[in-house]
Design a protein around this motif. Sequence first.
Motif, mmCIF file in Angstrom:
data_model
loop_
_atom_site.group_PDB
_atom_site.id
_atom_site.type_symbol
_atom_site.label_atom_id
_atom_site.label_comp_id
_atom_site.label_asym_id
_atom_site.label_seq_id
_atom_site.Cartn_x
_atom_site.Cartn_y
_atom_site.Cartn_z
ATOM 1 N N LEU A 1 11.127 -10.798 -2.718
ATOM 2 C CA LEU A 1 11.764 -10.837 -4.029
ATOM 3 C C LEU A 1 10.731 -11.026 -5.133
ATOM 4 N N VAL A 2 9.816 -11.969 -4.931
ATOM 5 C CA VAL A 2 8.764 -12.219 -5.924
ATOM 6 C C VAL A 2 7.874 -10.988 -6.069
ATOM 7 N N PHE A 3 7.523 -10.365 -4.949
ATOM 8 C CA PHE A 3 6.677 -9.176 -4.997
ATOM 9 C C PHE A 3 7.361 -8.037 -5.738
ATOM 10 N N SER A 4 8.659 -7.875 -5.518
ATOM 11 C CA SER A 4 9.408 -6.828 -6.198
ATOM 12 C C SER A 4 9.407 -7.051 -7.708
ATOM 13 N N VAL A 5 9.673 -8.282 -8.114
ATOM 14 C CA VAL A 5 9.706 -8.611 -9.548
ATOM 15 C C VAL A 5 8.328 -8.401 -10.177
ATOM 16 N N LEU A 6 7.279 -8.859 -9.492
ATOM 17 C CA LEU A 6 5.923 -8.704 -10.027
ATOM 18 C C LEU A 6 5.517 -7.231 -10.089
ATOM 19 N N ALA B 1 18.101 -4.437 -12.397
ATOM 20 C CA ALA B 1 18.035 -5.516 -13.383
ATOM 21 C C ALA B 1 16.922 -5.258 -14.393
ATOM 22 N N ALA B 2 15.764 -4.796 -13.901
ATOM 23 C CA ALA B 2 14.649 -4.481 -14.802
ATOM 24 C C ALA B 2 15.026 -3.359 -15.748
ATOM 25 N N GLY B 3 15.687 -2.334 -15.226
ATOM 26 C CA GLY B 3 16.099 -1.212 -16.073
ATOM 27 C C GLY B 3 17.072 -1.634 -17.162
ATOM 28 N N ILE B 4 18.014 -2.495 -16.811
ATOM 29 C CA ILE B 4 18.982 -2.980 -17.800
ATOM 30 C C ILE B 4 18.288 -3.784 -18.890
ATOM 31 N N LEU B 5 17.375 -4.659 -18.492
ATOM 32 C CA LEU B 5 16.643 -5.470 -19.476
ATOM 33 C C LEU B 5 15.807 -4.585 -20.404
ATOM 34 N N LEU B 6 15.137 -3.585 -19.847
ATOM 35 C CA LEU B 6 14.310 -2.705 -20.663
ATOM 36 C C LEU B 6 15.159 -1.863 -21.606
ATOM 37 N N ARG B 7 16.299 -1.417 -21.135
ATOM 38 C CA ARG B 7 17.173 -0.615 -21.994
ATOM 39 C C ARG B 7 17.732 -1.458 -23.132
ATOM 40 N N ARG B 8 18.094 -2.701 -22.832
ATOM 41 C CA ARG B 8 18.591 -3.588 -23.891
ATOM 42 C C ARG B 8 17.492 -3.891 -24.902
ATOM 43 N N SER B 9 16.286 -4.088 -24.405
ATOM 44 C CA SER B 9 15.159 -4.349 -25.298
ATOM 45 C C SER B 9 14.898 -3.164 -26.212
ATOM 46 N N ALA C 1 0.813 -1.224 0.000
ATOM 47 C CA ALA C 1 0.000 0.000 0.000
ATOM 48 C C ALA C 1 0.840 1.263 0.000
ATOM 49 N N SER C 2 2.145 1.125 0.221
ATOM 50 C CA SER C 2 3.011 2.300 0.251
ATOM 51 C C SER C 2 3.219 2.836 -1.161
ATOM 52 N N PRO C 3 3.294 4.152 -1.327
ATOM 53 C CA PRO C 3 3.483 4.730 -2.658
ATOM 54 C C PRO C 3 4.893 4.512 -3.165
ATOM 55 N N GLY C 4 5.153 4.991 -4.365
ATOM 56 C CA GLY C 4 6.477 4.843 -4.951
ATOM 57 C C GLY C 4 7.541 5.546 -4.123
ATOM 58 N N GLY C 5 8.728 4.971 -4.127
ATOM 59 C CA GLY C 5 9.832 5.566 -3.384
ATOM 60 C C GLY C 5 10.493 6.701 -4.149
ATOM 61 N N THR C 6 11.286 7.507 -3.432
ATOM 62 C CA THR C 6 11.945 8.644 -4.053
ATOM 63 C C THR C 6 13.016 8.229 -5.060
ATOM 64 N N SER C 7 13.458 6.977 -5.012
ATOM 65 C CA SER C 7 14.464 6.497 -5.952
ATOM 66 C C SER C 7 13.892 6.248 -7.340
ATOM 67 N N ALA C 8 12.566 6.214 -7.455
ATOM 68 C CA ALA C 8 11.943 5.907 -8.748
ATOM 69 C C ALA C 8 12.327 6.921 -9.811
ATOM 70 N N ASN C 9 12.379 8.197 -9.435
ATOM 71 C CA ASN C 9 12.747 9.234 -10.403
ATOM 72 C C ASN C 9 14.156 9.012 -10.939
ATOM 73 N N LEU C 10 15.076 8.661 -10.041
ATOM 74 C CA LEU C 10 16.461 8.439 -10.446
ATOM 75 C C LEU C 10 16.572 7.245 -11.380
ATOM 76 N N TYR C 11 15.940 6.137 -11.016
ATOM 77 C CA TYR C 11 15.991 4.944 -11.859
ATOM 78 C C TYR C 11 15.347 5.205 -13.213
ATOM 79 N N SER C 12 14.260 5.932 -13.220
ATOM 80 C CA SER C 12 13.589 6.252 -14.474
ATOM 81 C C SER C 12 14.505 7.073 -15.375
ATOM 82 N N HIS C 13 15.200 8.024 -14.781
ATOM 83 C CA HIS C 13 16.130 8.851 -15.550
ATOM 84 C C HIS C 13 17.279 8.014 -16.114
ATOM 85 N N LEU C 14 17.811 7.122 -15.306
ATOM 86 C CA LEU C 14 18.949 6.307 -15.733
ATOM 87 C C LEU C 14 18.606 5.360 -16.877
#
Length: 291
Positions: A205-210, A274-282, A77-90
């Motif tokens: 871990l599963v929740f994070s990936v999903l 890991a998700a960011g790397i996969l998406l960037r490669r895709s 139920a917690s909202p997105g973390g402040t790191s989301a902006n940084l990861y999105s930019h990267l």
Amino acid sequence: MDSALTTVFLPSALAVIMFGLGLGLTVADFRRVVVYPKAAFVALLCQIVVLPLICFGLVLAFGLAPGLAVGMMLLAASPGGTSANLYSHLFGGDVALNVTLTAINSVLAVFTLPLVTNLAIAHFAGGDGQVGLQFDKTAQVFLIVLIPVAVGMAVRARFVRFAQRMEKPVKILSAVILLAVIAGAIVKEAANLGGYLASVGLITLVFSVLSLAVGYWAPRLSGVEPRQAIASCMEIGIHNSTLAITVAISLLGSTEIAVPAAVYGVLMFFTAAAAGILLRRSAARSATVPA
């Protein structure tokens, strides 16, 4: 649990973090939702409805103890973390959309987080009243989340340069506070740490990936363009574990409930990268395919 750490430091620290978040927001960030109506709607639907349902299913499947089950639902139920902006930019996401979603989620979480948490307590803890987020605690969530954000926005509107200078120090402070809270939770529950890791390591871990997968593919299947889908992926996939830990320890008085968020707070940095790397490669492969 009734100590200066839980009753004063954690709520005050979180209020400072949310104030820092407000320093980076303007009224225009909320208005921007009309520019990205589909992307914003899909992302918020996933954040508010889909992820809690997924988490509920995972908790039932893993058969967690009541306290850990409530902790997982609080995390969901917690909202997105402040790191989301940084990861999105990267990783090539639409950072403007991230800012918009962060702004809206910061407000909505004041209402949705207590609602989901109370429902989880009623279901998993049997509604016995031993642990609960009653009206006064809900009011505290309001005070330490929404009001500091509003004050931060007011300061930014009046003192733009000061707000810009403070953004980096506040981000560093946020990281330090998160590490300190996690360390405190580890020390407090040292005897039970092995059992907690065995109980929630895999499910977090599963929740994070999903969360990351839903954050990307739900928008894409709805026709949202890739950059906005990446932004949604990071916003939905990176939950504010600091908020979840603070609510668990200072408002619910339970270190056990904070454990899932503490474990997730470490794992999410690796899964999001890991998700960011996969998406960037895709995206790179798609760009090299002849039309």
